[in-house]
Motif scaffolding. Sequence first.
Motif, PDB file in Angstrom:
ATOM      1  N   ARG A 105     -10.392   3.639   4.310  1.00 50.40           N
ATOM      2  CA  ARG A 105      -9.121   4.347   4.227  1.00 50.40           C
ATOM      3  C   ARG A 105      -9.320   5.743   3.640  1.00 50.40           C
ATOM      4  NH1 ARG A 105      -3.854   2.381   0.652  1.00 50.40           N
ATOM      5  NH2 ARG A 105      -2.390   3.986   1.388  1.00 50.40           N
ATOM      6  N   PRO A 106      -8.867   6.785   4.370  1.00 49.97           N
ATOM      7  CA  PRO A 106      -9.008   8.146   3.847  1.00 49.97           C
ATOM      8  C   PRO A 106      -8.055   8.391   2.679  1.00 49.97           C
ATOM      9  CG  PRO A 106      -8.644   8.128   6.241  1.00 49.97           C
ATOM     10  CD  PRO A 106      -8.309   6.761   5.722  1.00 49.97           C
ATOM     11  N   SER A 140      -3.256   5.617   6.877  1.00 47.65           N
ATOM     12  CA  SER A 140      -3.228   4.359   6.123  1.00 47.65           C
ATOM     13  C   SER A 140      -2.879   3.187   7.032  1.00 47.65           C
ATOM     14  CB  SER A 140      -2.213   4.459   4.980  1.00 47.65           C
ATOM     15  OG  SER A 140      -2.558   5.490   4.079  1.00 47.65           O
ATOM     16  N   LEU A 141      -1.901   3.397   7.903  1.00 46.10           N
ATOM     17  CA  LEU A 141      -1.507   2.354   8.852  1.00 46.10           C
ATOM     18  C   LEU A 141      -2.640   2.090   9.838  1.00 46.10           C
ATOM     19  CD1 LEU A 141       0.729   0.478   9.857  1.00 46.10           C
ATOM     20  CD2 LEU A 141       1.631   2.381  11.213  1.00 46.10           C
ATOM     21  N   PHE A 142      -3.306   3.141  10.261  1.00 43.29           N
ATOM     22  CA  PHE A 142      -4.473   3.013  11.139  1.00 43.29           C
ATOM     23  C   PHE A 142      -5.526   2.119  10.488  1.00 43.29           C
ATOM     24  CE2 PHE A 142      -8.694   4.335  12.453  1.00 43.29           C
ATOM     25  CZ  PHE A 142      -8.601   4.456  13.832  1.00 43.29           C
ATOM     26  N   THR A 143      -5.818   2.380   9.216  1.00 44.96           N
ATOM     27  CA  THR A 143      -6.823   1.592   8.492  1.00 44.96           C
ATOM     28  C   THR A 143      -6.420   0.126   8.422  1.00 44.96           C
ATOM     29  OG1 THR A 143      -7.337   3.531   7.139  1.00 44.96           O
ATOM     30  CG2 THR A 143      -8.100   1.393   6.330  1.00 44.96           C
ATOM     31  N   GLN A 188       0.788  -1.230   0.000  1.00 45.67           N
ATOM     32  CA  GLN A 188       0.000   0.000   0.000  1.00 45.67           C
ATOM     33  C   GLN A 188       0.827   1.292   0.000  1.00 45.67           C
ATOM     34  OE1 GLN A 188      -3.249   0.013   2.848  1.00 45.67           O
ATOM     35  NE2 GLN A 188      -3.175  -2.211   3.030  1.00 45.67           N
ATOM     36  N   MET A 189       2.111   1.216   0.379  1.00 44.64           N
ATOM     37  CA  MET A 189       2.902   2.436   0.532  1.00 44.64           C
ATOM     38  C   MET A 189       4.146   2.445  -0.357  1.00 44.64           C
ATOM     39  SD  MET A 189       0.903   3.904   2.659  1.00 44.64           S
ATOM     40  CE  MET A 189       1.828   5.397   2.959  1.00 44.64           C
ATOM     41  N   MET A 215     -11.747   8.670  12.756  1.00 40.64           N
ATOM     42  CA  MET A 215     -10.826   7.761  13.443  1.00 40.64           C
ATOM     43  C   MET A 215     -11.171   7.643  14.927  1.00 40.64           C
ATOM     44  SD  MET A 215      -7.300   9.056  11.603  1.00 40.64           S
ATOM     45  CE  MET A 215      -6.172   7.935  12.422  1.00 40.64           C
ATOM     46  N   MET A 216     -11.444   8.770  15.548  1.00 41.95           N
ATOM     47  CA  MET A 216     -11.789   8.757  16.974  1.00 41.95           C
ATOM     48  C   MET A 216     -13.100   8.009  17.217  1.00 41.95           C
ATOM     49  SD  MET A 216      -9.273  10.461  18.418  1.00 41.95           S
ATOM     50  CE  MET A 216      -9.708  11.282  19.945  1.00 41.95           C
TER      51      MET A 216
END
Length: 207
Positions: free
Chosen positions: A105-106, A90-93, A63-64, A119-120
Motif C-alpha cells: 500500500r502506497p 488504498s482501495l486498489f491495494t 483503513q479509511m 500499480m500498472m
Amino acid sequence: RMSRSSSRQREGAGMEGEMDGGGAAPAPAESGEPEAPNPMVMMQDILDKLKILDYESKFADDQMNGKLLHQAYFAIPHPKPNEQFYYFTSLFTWLMRLNDLSFTRPEQFDDPNTTVANMMEAMKRARMSVDYAPQKVKQGYGEAVCVVLSLLCDAALEKAGFRIQAPVYPTDNYPEEAPVDEEEEVSADIADTVAAQEEDDDDDDEP
C-alpha cells in the motif's frame, strides 16, 4: 490597398487551412466502434460490487476511518485530488489482496508517478490488461480508474464464488395501447355534433 473581396478570400483560405492542416477537426467515430465506458454508470456498478465484498466494514471502517464512497466518487474530479488518489490506491491495494496478489500500500504523499507505475506493473503481473496511459490512472478519477477497479472487483467476486449475470427483465404481455372501439368513437363524435347544433338553435330562437 486591399479590397474587401480579396480580404474575404484570405480569411476563407485561412479557415480552410485550419480545417485541412494541423487544426483539422477529428473525423467522426465510425458507427461500428463500441462506445467508450461511462464512468458514472461504471461507478454505480463498482459500488454495488464493493458492497457485496463488504468493503464498508472490511475496508472503509478498518483503513479509511469509515469514509464511504458515493455513486460518483471516482467518476468526477474531487475538490481534494490527493485525498481521492489516496483512496483509489488504498482501495486498489485492498482489492489486490482479496485476489491473493502482492502489492504494498502506497503512502498518501508518495510520488504518484512511481505509485502508478507500480500499480500498472502489478496489473500486468496479474494478467489484467489495462490499455490506458499512466497519466489517466494518475488522475485518480475517470474512465481508466473505473476500469481498473471494475476488473479487480470482478476478479475478487469470482474468487469468492460470486457470479454476476446480466439482469433479466420480464416480458411485457400488455398491449402498448388499449384497443379502440371505432364505432363507439364515431357515435360519440356524432352526439357531440348534435348537441352543439341544438345549442346553436336555442341561441337563435332567443329574442
